[in-house]
Scaffold this active site. Structure first.
Site, PDB file in Angstrom:
ATOM      1  CG  ASP A 217      -0.206   0.291   2.509  1.00  0.00           C
ATOM      2  OD1 ASP A 217       0.896  -0.261   2.711  1.00  0.00           O
ATOM      3  OD2 ASP A 217      -0.733   1.060   3.327  1.00  0.00           O
TER       4      ASP A 217
ATOM      5  CD  GLU B 291       7.392   2.337   1.540  1.00  0.00           C
ATOM      6  OE1 GLU B 291       7.858   2.816   2.602  1.00  0.00           O
ATOM      7  OE2 GLU B 291       8.015   2.324   0.471  1.00  0.00           O
TER       8      GLU B 291
END
Length: 345
Positions: free
Chosen positions: A260, A263
């Site tokens: 995402d 991270e």
């Protein structure tokens, strides 16, 4: 906090771009306790609050701001702004912010962009070039540039050469190098230690920034540069060019498992990734047509339609848009609308 630091260039850009966002004046301060909208900041005092044109009233109720907008700006929306007679930052302050912003770009003249210029933050060093952050920074640079394109042309071209270099590196982590999250500075070696990878939003973001640059270069009579490096028309020459190589990744890989925006988690259907990829495909189709490549233009339109077919339906849960099923409430959705919104949506 330290992840948010990587978004500093975008925050600065937002402050510059929206420097005329206003505060209330002549406010009517009779507002029900739980209808009050915060108009201050942490630690603000009454004199500072009222100097901003806001209302002040102490409260014993938790969560109720003491410094709040008057009833002339309170509404059912999330935003409570009206016209103001002054801007939040003066010209000198904006110049200072932009100078700091520029200091993080084109490190040692090699095109890389540093997330944070210090090596010893408590969360670890941020002296790296993040692919995502670098792409967004270059978009920000172009969108907030107060001068002619010529003023930033060399910086943009150096970034383009950086992209060409890292696109063609051998990947030490066994993945497509176009999905590597970060690179070493100043020379651009792939970061090979443990990290959340792959990150499939980078190619679309990079292509978007480079297409903006290409449009400016063409307008300045530098079509030859675009055809030499950014859209070569030859798969054997820079894989078709820095722009095309990144756009082509999106066609086949928009639904792959990825990390995402922050991270932290993995999923194959993040709103942020999908909406920015869709934007890249829209721009890519138009740019490919401009370059006389209708085959690629058609491929990008088809990919856009596939992404769009489920983009909103699968992320709207009946109350709000969610980032993914495992993380519903996420500011990445807001950032996604900001960076990926298309006027036709």
């Amino acid at each position: 906090f330290f992840k948010q630091r990587k978004m500093i260039p975008l925050i600065i850009a937002s402050l510059v771009a929206f420097a005329r966002t206003a505060l209330t004046s002549g406010a009517t301060c009779s507002v029900a306790e739980y209808s009050k909208v915060d108009c201050g900041y942490y630690g603000i005092k009454q004199d500072g609050c009222e100097a901003k044109g806001c209302c002040w009233a102490s409260s014993s109720n938790n969560g109720v701001p003491w410094c709040f907008f008057g009833s002339d700006v309170v509404s059912t929306s999330c935003f409570g702004f009206s016209d103001s007679i002054r801007v939040p930052f003066n010209e000198s302050e904006v110049t200072t912010m932009r100078n700091y912003f520029m200091d993080n770009i084109n490190i040692q003249g090699k095109g890389g962009i540093v997330a944070a210029p210090d090596y010893d933050t408590p969360g670890g060093s941020y002296y790296y070039h993040w692919m995502r952050d670098g792409a967004l920074t270059m978009r920000c640079l172009q969108e907030t540039n107060p001068d002619s394109f010529s003023a930033i042309e060399n910086t943009v071209k150096t970034y383009a050469q950086w992209v060409l270099k890292v696109q063609n590196e051998a990947d030490p982590n066994g993945i497509d190098v176009r999905t590597e999250p970060k690179f070493m500075l100043p020379n651009g070696e792939v970061f090979s230690s443990a990290w959340c990878r792959p990150q499939n939003d980078g190619p679309g973001l990079r292509a978007t920034s480079l297409m903006m640059a290409a449009e400016s270069l063409i307008a300045n009579g530098e079509t030859s540069y675009v055809k030499e490096y950014l859209w070569t028309g030859d798969s054997n020459k820079y894989n078709g060019g820095a722009i095309k190589y990144d756009l082509d990744y999106v066609i086949s890989n928009y639904a792959t498992n990825t990390c995402d925006l922050w991270e932290e988690i993995r999923d194959a259907d993040f709103f942020w990734n999908r909406v920015t990829m869709k934007k890249a495909m829209i721009l890519g189709a138009a740019f490919a047509s401009k370059m006389g490549d209708e085959t690629s233009a058609s491929n990008y339109r088809n990919a856009m339609q596939k992404i769009n077919s489920t983009l909103y339906s699968t992320h709207y849960n009946g109350a709000f848009y969610q980032e993914c099923a495992s993380r519903t409430r996420d500011s990445a959705v807001i950032v996604g609308f900001n960076d990926g919104y298309d006027k036709l949506d």
